[in-house]
Design a protein around this motif. Sequence first.
Motif, PDB file in Angstrom:
ATOM      1  N   ARG A 215      -4.337  -9.377 -18.709  1.00  0.00           N
ATOM      2  CA  ARG A 215      -4.709  -9.203 -20.119  1.00  0.00           C
ATOM      3  C   ARG A 215      -5.763 -10.239 -20.502  1.00  0.00           C
TER       4      ARG A 215
ATOM      5  N   ILE B 170      -0.140 -14.351 -28.462  1.00  0.00           N
ATOM      6  CA  ILE B 170      -0.270 -14.085 -27.028  1.00  0.00           C
ATOM      7  C   ILE B 170       1.039 -13.466 -26.537  1.00  0.00           C
TER       8      ILE B 170
ATOM      9  N   ASN C  66      -6.551  -8.033 -25.824  1.00  0.00           N
ATOM     10  CA  ASN C  66      -5.852  -8.477 -27.030  1.00  0.00           C
ATOM     11  C   ASN C  66      -6.856  -9.274 -27.859  1.00  0.00           C
TER      12      ASN C  66
ATOM     13  N   ASN D 118      -7.237 -12.150 -23.509  1.00  0.00           N
ATOM     14  CA  ASN D 118      -6.966 -12.520 -24.897  1.00  0.00           C
ATOM     15  C   ASN D 118      -8.230 -13.167 -25.461  1.00  0.00           C
TER      16      ASN D 118
ATOM     17  N   ASN E 251      -2.067 -13.663 -18.335  1.00  0.00           N
ATOM     18  CA  ASN E 251      -2.849 -13.835 -19.555  1.00  0.00           C
ATOM     19  C   ASN E 251      -4.056 -14.743 -19.328  1.00  0.00           C
TER      20      ASN E 251
ATOM     21  N   SER F  44      -4.501 -14.434 -10.015  1.00  0.00           N
ATOM     22  CA  SER F  44      -3.221 -13.878 -10.490  1.00  0.00           C
ATOM     23  C   SER F  44      -2.176 -13.818  -9.379  1.00  0.00           C
TER      24      SER F  44
ATOM     25  N   GLN G   3       4.128 -12.472 -24.500  1.00  0.00           N
ATOM     26  CA  GLN G   3       4.765 -13.054 -23.313  1.00  0.00           C
ATOM     27  C   GLN G   3       5.624 -11.971 -22.652  1.00  0.00           C
TER      28      GLN G   3
ATOM     29  N   ARG H 159       2.688 -10.395 -18.085  1.00  0.00           N
ATOM     30  CA  ARG H 159       1.333 -10.108 -17.625  1.00  0.00           C
ATOM     31  C   ARG H 159       0.564 -11.410 -17.416  1.00  0.00           C
TER      32      ARG H 159
ATOM     33  N   CYS I  83      -1.084 -19.101 -22.041  1.00  0.00           N
ATOM     34  CA  CYS I  83      -1.817 -18.282 -21.085  1.00  0.00           C
ATOM     35  C   CYS I  83      -1.767 -18.923 -19.694  1.00  0.00           C
ATOM     36  N   ASP I  84      -2.142 -18.138 -18.708  1.00  0.00           N
ATOM     37  CA  ASP I  84      -2.136 -18.613 -17.322  1.00  0.00           C
ATOM     38  C   ASP I  84      -3.436 -19.300 -16.946  1.00  0.00           C
TER      39      ASP I  84
ATOM     40  N   SER J  64      -1.659  -5.683 -14.551  1.00  0.00           N
ATOM     41  CA  SER J  64      -0.866  -6.807 -15.062  1.00  0.00           C
ATOM     42  C   SER J  64      -1.716  -7.895 -15.696  1.00  0.00           C
TER      43      SER J  64
ATOM     44  N   LEU K  19      -7.351 -16.439 -21.343  1.00  0.00           N
ATOM     45  CA  LEU K  19      -7.777 -16.775 -22.706  1.00  0.00           C
ATOM     46  C   LEU K  19      -9.264 -17.080 -22.768  1.00  0.00           C
TER      47      LEU K  19
END
Length: 413
Positions: free
Chosen positions: A256, A217, A283, A258, A224, A368, A219, A222, A300-301, A254, A226
Motif C-alpha cells: 500500500r 494508516i 491511501n 500511503n 505500508n 517487502s 494496520q 499489508r 509504516c514499514d 499486499s 509512506l
Amino acid sequence: MNKHILVVAQYFYPEQFRINDICEEWVKRGYKVTVLTGIPNYPQGKYYKGYGLFRKRRENHKGIDIRRIPLVPRGKSSFMLILNYLSFVISGFFFSKLTRLHADHVFIYEVSPMTQALPGIWFARRRNIPCTLYVTDLWPENVEIAGGIRNNYVLHLIGKMVDYIYRNCDLILTSSRSFVEKIAERSVCKQKLEYWPHYAEDFYKQMPKASAKDNLIPQDGRFNILFAGNIGFAQGLEILPETAQILKQRRCNSVRFNLVGDGRAKANLIEQVKRNDVEEFFNFVEKQPATRIPFLMSACDTALICLTRSTVFELTLPSKTQSCLACGTPIIVSADGEICSVIKEAGAGLCSPAGDPEELASIILEMSNLPKEKLHEMGRRALDYYEKNFDKNRLLDRMDDLLRQQKGDFTHV
C-alpha cells in the motif's frame, strides 16, 4: 545588543519549511530575527485561513518578528505561479527601498523561486551589510528541466539574474555537495561556497511501534509505504500507478502506498490511479502537521523518496532525506544521483533509477520480503548515519562560525 538577522524566505510559518526551525534556533541562541515573507499559500495555492492582504500581515511566532508582503497566491496553473513569483519580487522591491528596518545581516533561504533572493540583496546593498544565500534549488537548471522552459532567451535572462545574485552575496551555502561544483562553474569564487546540509527538526525521531496506532494508516498486515510532503510534478509520483499495476500483475497485492500531503499534481495522480484500476494500492491522506509525520512513519514499514528524472535532481539532496534518516526508517528511493549515494552509503534502504516503475516494483518486492530483523537493521543504520552527518547542534555551530567570519564583525550575543 543582540545582532539582528533579516531572513528573506518567500515561504515561512505556518508553511512547513526547515527555515522555520533555523529561525527558532537563532532566537534561542540570542539573535534578533525578522522574517520577510509572503502570505501563506503553499502548497494548496490559496491563502491559508485567517491570512490575507489585510489580515495577519504582521505577527510574532516564538520570538520571530514576521512581516508578510503582498503576493498573488500560486493557484494551480503555470500562469498563476509566475504571478506568484513576480508579485513577491515587486512587493519586496518596495519593502527594500521604503522600510525603516535596520539589520546586521541578511540571510536568504532559497527554495524555488530564486527570484525571492532579489529583495534580500537590494536590502543588504542599501544597508551595506553582509548577505548570505542558502541554495536548496539550483537555478536556472531547475527552471529549464523541472519547469519545462526551453526558450533560450528566457533562460539567458534567468541566468543573468542568477549570476547577479551570486555576485552580490558574501557567502553561499548549499544543501547538496554537488551544488558546490555546479555553482562554481558560473565563475563563483569557491572561497565563498560551502556545503551546509539540512538537519531534521527535533520532533523527527524514531517512535516505538506501540505509538503507531493511527487510523490514517490501516494496520491490516499489508506492507505500508509512506510518502509525506508536497505532491508536485518534481516528485515524479506519476510512476506509482504504473508501479502498482506491475505489482498487481505479479500478484503482489499486499503493498500500500500511503500518500500524505497536497500539491499541484495530486488531482492528476488520483485520476491516474483510477484510470489504471489500482485504487486498492493507494491511501491518500490530507496534509498533516509536520509533528505527526514521525508517528505516521512508525505506522509504516518504509518511507519513499521519489524525484522525477532530470540532471538537476541528480545533484539534489531533498530535505525529506534527513527527516526519514532521523526517524530511523528504512527508505525506498526512486531517484538518481546524490540521494542514492547517501542511502547506499548509509545502508539505510534500496534504490531504483528515477522514472523506472519496473525497477521500483522490484525493490518494493525485495524490501517487502525482507525479514523484520533486516528492516530494523536498515532503520538503525539510517539513524546512525543521520547522527554522524546531520547533527543539528554541530551544523548550527558551524553556521555561527561562518556568519561571524564575514565582514561587518557579525557575532551573536
